[in-house]
Every structure is written in structure tokens, then in C-alpha cells.
Motif scaffolding. Structure first.
Motif, PDB file in Angstrom:
ATOM      1  N   SER A  29      77.834  56.578  43.818  1.00  0.00           N
ATOM      2  CA  SER A  29      76.925  55.428  43.779  1.00  0.00           C
ATOM      3  C   SER A  29      76.450  55.207  45.210  1.00  0.00           C
ATOM      4  CB  SER A  29      77.636  54.183  43.269  1.00  0.00           C
ATOM      5  OG  SER A  29      78.043  54.346  41.941  1.00  0.00           O
ATOM      6  N   VAL A  31      73.934  52.920  47.785  1.00  0.00           N
ATOM      7  CA  VAL A  31      73.100  51.754  48.048  1.00  0.00           C
ATOM      8  C   VAL A  31      72.635  51.846  49.490  1.00  0.00           C
ATOM      9  CG1 VAL A  31      73.046  49.241  48.237  1.00  0.00           C
ATOM     10  CG2 VAL A  31      74.298  50.322  46.369  1.00  0.00           C
ATOM     11  N   ILE A  33      70.653  49.722  52.531  1.00  0.00           N
ATOM     12  CA  ILE A  33      70.236  48.389  52.953  1.00  0.00           C
ATOM     13  C   ILE A  33      69.429  48.528  54.240  1.00  0.00           C
ATOM     14  CG2 ILE A  33      71.002  46.084  53.629  1.00  0.00           C
ATOM     15  CD1 ILE A  33      73.649  46.768  52.106  1.00  0.00           C
ATOM     16  N   THR A  45      67.443  45.940  49.686  1.00  0.00           N
ATOM     17  CA  THR A  45      68.530  46.713  49.099  1.00  0.00           C
ATOM     18  C   THR A  45      67.983  47.617  48.001  1.00  0.00           C
ATOM     19  OG1 THR A  45      70.070  44.917  49.549  1.00  0.00           O
ATOM     20  CG2 THR A  45      70.762  46.552  47.941  1.00  0.00           C
ATOM     21  N   HIS A  46      68.405  48.879  48.032  1.00  0.00           N
ATOM     22  CA  HIS A  46      67.930  49.871  47.059  1.00  0.00           C
ATOM     23  C   HIS A  46      69.103  50.690  46.540  1.00  0.00           C
ATOM     24  CE1 HIS A  46      63.690  49.252  48.135  1.00  0.00           C
ATOM     25  NE2 HIS A  46      64.179  49.030  49.340  1.00  0.00           N
ATOM     26  N   ALA A  47      69.189  50.849  45.224  1.00  0.00           N
ATOM     27  CA  ALA A  47      70.187  51.721  44.605  1.00  0.00           C
ATOM     28  C   ALA A  47      69.526  53.058  44.281  1.00  0.00           C
ATOM     29  CB  ALA A  47      70.734  51.083  43.337  1.00  0.00           C
ATOM     30  N   GLU A  58      65.470  57.701  45.896  1.00  0.00           N
ATOM     31  CA  GLU A  58      64.922  56.366  45.658  1.00  0.00           C
ATOM     32  C   GLU A  58      63.493  56.391  46.166  1.00  0.00           C
ATOM     33  OE1 GLU A  58      65.564  53.998  43.862  1.00  0.00           O
ATOM     34  OE2 GLU A  58      64.796  52.166  44.709  1.00  0.00           O
TER      35      GLU A  58
END
Length: 80
Positions: A29, A31, A33, A45-47, A58
Motif C-alpha cells: 500500500s 500513499v 503526501i 494525499t494520494h493513494a 497515480e
């Protein structure tokens, strides 16, 4: 980490993750920032989504103005 361009604009970002043996990691996972350091716009914030063979992507990550940015990448993996 690869950015789609070096210009101020939303960025497509790709991150390749491999284990110590060089095998693609497919269960991470991620993420990201972002924070612009010269103007306080807060955090973006991007996953990331797993694409293929340990590659996570992304699209259109907010970096729409020039200047200095701080980027933090948080990577977690079940059992690690």
C-alpha cells in the motif's frame, strides 16, 4: 520514483517496488503526501494503485505550481 514531467503541472507518478531478491512486490500500500514549501496550501494525499510487476501508479498528482515541494512516500506491506 518517476515523474511524468519536470514542469509545474499535475504529475503522473510511477513507483517500482521490489524485494531484496529483486522480485516485484504486488501487495504493498503506497500513499504519497505532497506539500508546497513556499505557500501553505496544506497537504495533498494520494493513494497509488498496483499496475503490474511491482509497478504502482497515480495519475494527476497535484504539483500545479513551481517552487519547492516536500514529498513523503509511505509504503506498508502486510506482515512487514
Amino acid at each position: 520514483m518517476t515523474f511524468s514531467t519536470d514542469r509545474a503541472a499535475p504529475q503522473d507518478i510511477s513507483i517500482l517496488i521490489v524485494d531484496r531478491a529483486g522480485n516485484p512486490v504486488t501487495d504493498a500500500s503506497i500513499v504519497l503526501i505532497n506539500r508546497h514549501l513556499e505557500m501553505n496550501h496544506g497537504d495533498y494525499t494520494h493513494a497509488f494503485d498496483h499496475d503490474r510487476d511491482g509497478m504502482y501508479v497515480e495519475k494527476k498528482v497535484g504539483m500545479g505550481m513551481g517552487g519547492r515541494w516536500q514529498t513523503e512516500v509511505q509504503i506498508s506491506r502486510p506482515g512487514h
